[in-house]
Design a protein around this motif. Structure first.
Motif, mmCIF file in Angstrom:
data_model
loop_
_atom_site.group_PDB
_atom_site.id
_atom_site.type_symbol
_atom_site.label_atom_id
_atom_site.label_comp_id
_atom_site.label_asym_id
_atom_site.label_seq_id
_atom_site.Cartn_x
_atom_site.Cartn_y
_atom_site.Cartn_z
ATOM 1 N N PRO A 1 2.643 13.321 -10.287
ATOM 2 C CA PRO A 1 2.617 14.750 -10.644
ATOM 3 C C PRO A 1 4.010 15.383 -10.696
ATOM 4 C CG PRO A 1 0.950 14.281 -8.988
ATOM 5 C CD PRO A 1 1.779 13.050 -9.145
ATOM 6 N N VAL A 2 4.913 14.945 -9.856
ATOM 7 C CA VAL A 2 6.272 15.484 -9.858
ATOM 8 C C VAL A 2 6.969 15.139 -11.166
ATOM 9 C CG1 VAL A 2 8.523 15.363 -8.716
ATOM 10 C CG2 VAL A 2 6.433 15.420 -7.342
ATOM 11 N N VAL A 3 6.825 13.897 -11.603
ATOM 12 C CA VAL A 3 7.432 13.481 -12.869
ATOM 13 C C VAL A 3 6.802 14.249 -14.032
ATOM 14 C CG1 VAL A 3 7.705 11.527 -14.466
ATOM 15 C CG2 VAL A 3 8.115 11.214 -12.029
ATOM 16 N N ALA A 4 5.489 14.413 -14.016
ATOM 17 C CA ALA A 4 4.804 15.143 -15.081
ATOM 18 C C ALA A 4 5.302 16.589 -15.156
ATOM 19 C CB ALA A 4 3.300 15.102 -14.854
ATOM 20 N N MET A 5 5.497 17.233 -14.014
ATOM 21 C CA MET A 5 5.988 18.611 -13.982
ATOM 22 C C MET A 5 7.421 18.691 -14.506
ATOM 23 S SD MET A 5 5.362 21.755 -13.409
ATOM 24 C CE MET A 5 3.998 21.928 -12.313
ATOM 25 N N ALA A 6 8.249 17.731 -14.140
ATOM 26 C CA ALA A 6 9.639 17.716 -14.600
ATOM 27 C C ALA A 6 9.705 17.548 -16.112
ATOM 28 C CB ALA A 6 10.416 16.611 -13.902
ATOM 29 N N VAL A 7 8.877 16.675 -16.648
ATOM 30 C CA VAL A 7 8.844 16.466 -18.100
ATOM 31 C C VAL A 7 8.348 17.726 -18.801
ATOM 32 C CG1 VAL A 7 7.712 15.149 -19.942
ATOM 33 C CG2 VAL A 7 8.642 13.964 -17.950
ATOM 34 N N ALA A 8 7.321 18.350 -18.267
ATOM 35 C CA ALA A 8 6.783 19.564 -18.885
ATOM 36 C C ALA A 8 7.819 20.692 -18.894
ATOM 37 C CB ALA A 8 5.525 20.018 -18.143
ATOM 38 N N CYS A 9 8.549 20.850 -17.805
ATOM 39 C CA CYS A 9 9.585 21.891 -17.752
ATOM 40 C C CYS A 9 10.705 21.601 -18.731
ATOM 41 C CB CYS A 9 10.147 22.008 -16.329
ATOM 42 S SG CYS A 9 8.977 22.712 -15.162
ATOM 43 N N LEU B 1 3.809 6.097 -5.432
ATOM 44 C CA LEU B 1 3.717 6.276 -6.879
ATOM 45 C C LEU B 1 2.689 7.350 -7.247
ATOM 46 C CD1 LEU B 1 4.048 2.604 -8.164
ATOM 47 C CD2 LEU B 1 5.749 4.426 -8.244
ATOM 48 N N LYS B 2 1.595 7.413 -6.501
ATOM 49 C CA LYS B 2 0.589 8.455 -6.739
ATOM 50 C C LYS B 2 1.173 9.846 -6.475
ATOM 51 C CE LYS B 2 -3.717 5.984 -5.908
ATOM 52 N NZ LYS B 2 -4.908 5.901 -5.046
ATOM 53 N N ALA B 3 1.987 9.985 -5.470
ATOM 54 C CA ALA B 3 2.621 11.271 -5.158
ATOM 55 C C ALA B 3 3.725 11.594 -6.154
ATOM 56 C CB ALA B 3 3.183 11.236 -3.739
ATOM 57 N N LEU B 4 4.399 10.590 -6.647
ATOM 58 C CA LEU B 4 5.499 10.794 -7.581
ATOM 59 C C LEU B 4 5.012 11.158 -8.988
ATOM 60 C CD1 LEU B 4 8.564 10.645 -7.849
ATOM 61 C CD2 LEU B 4 8.337 8.234 -8.448
ATOM 62 N N MET C 1 0.808 -1.188 0.000
ATOM 63 C CA MET C 1 0.000 0.000 0.000
ATOM 64 C C MET C 1 0.854 1.256 0.000
ATOM 65 S SD MET C 1 -3.040 -0.658 -0.266
ATOM 66 C CE MET C 1 -4.511 -0.105 0.405
ATOM 67 N N LYS C 2 1.936 1.192 0.740
ATOM 68 C CA LYS C 2 2.798 2.362 0.789
ATOM 69 C C LYS C 2 3.394 2.649 -0.582
ATOM 70 C CE LYS C 2 4.103 2.077 5.617
ATOM 71 N NZ LYS C 2 5.197 2.005 6.548
ATOM 72 N N THR C 3 3.661 1.631 -1.350
ATOM 73 C CA THR C 3 4.228 1.806 -2.680
ATOM 74 C C THR C 3 3.234 2.493 -3.596
ATOM 75 O OG1 THR C 3 5.496 -0.227 -2.374
ATOM 76 C CG2 THR C 3 5.313 0.613 -4.609
ATOM 77 N N VAL C 4 1.984 2.149 -3.520
ATOM 78 C CA VAL C 4 0.957 2.766 -4.360
ATOM 79 C C VAL C 4 0.820 4.246 -4.008
ATOM 80 C CG1 VAL C 4 -1.505 2.748 -4.931
ATOM 81 C CG2 VAL C 4 -0.279 0.596 -4.703
ATOM 82 N N GLY C 5 0.814 4.562 -2.754
ATOM 83 C CA GLY C 5 0.743 5.966 -2.321
ATOM 84 C C GLY C 5 1.952 6.756 -2.782
#
Length: 114
Positions: free
Chosen positions: A12-20, A7-10, A1-5
């Motif tokens: 948006p961070v990855v999406a923002m890094a790719v967009a920048c 990944l869910k938090a990670l 369960m901790k892994t899913v949480g």
């Protein structure tokens, strides 16, 4: 369960890094060569305008130009220095205003007995 949480938090961070990263690659580059050429052209234009104003001052009858300095910047001309009479201050200002390319004249000449 901790892994899913995690990944869910990670996500948006990855999406923002790719967009920048994509934006940085597509951003227009500044052309320093053309900017330097524009600065050089501006300085040349200011120098030429100053030369024209100095020439007009030397052609003005009854004006002692030996203690007059001319500075031109973007069509604005500044006269500094000293002349023997108030009439010469007025004559210098009028001569400078009559030069093509002069947009404004700041007449900072002073009357000093020479």
């Amino acid at each position: 369960m901790k892994t899913v949480g995690f990944l869910k938090a990670l996500g948006p961070v990855v999406a923002m890094a790719v967009a920048c990263n994509v934006y940085a690659q597509n951003a227009p580059a500044t052309d320093t060569a053309s900017a330097a050429a524009a600065v050089k052209a501006g300085k040349a234009a200011n120098h030429e305008l100053g030369r024209k104003v100095r020439h007009a001052l030397t052609k003005t009858q009854g004006l002692d130009v030996s203690h007059i300095a001319v500075r031109a910047r973007g069509g604005a001309v500044t006269l500094t220095g000293s002349v023997p009479t108030q009439g010469q201050i007025d004559a210098a200002g009028e001569a400078a205003k009559g030069v093509d390319g002069v947009m404004s004249v700041s007449n900072k000449l002073k009357v000093v007995q020479q």
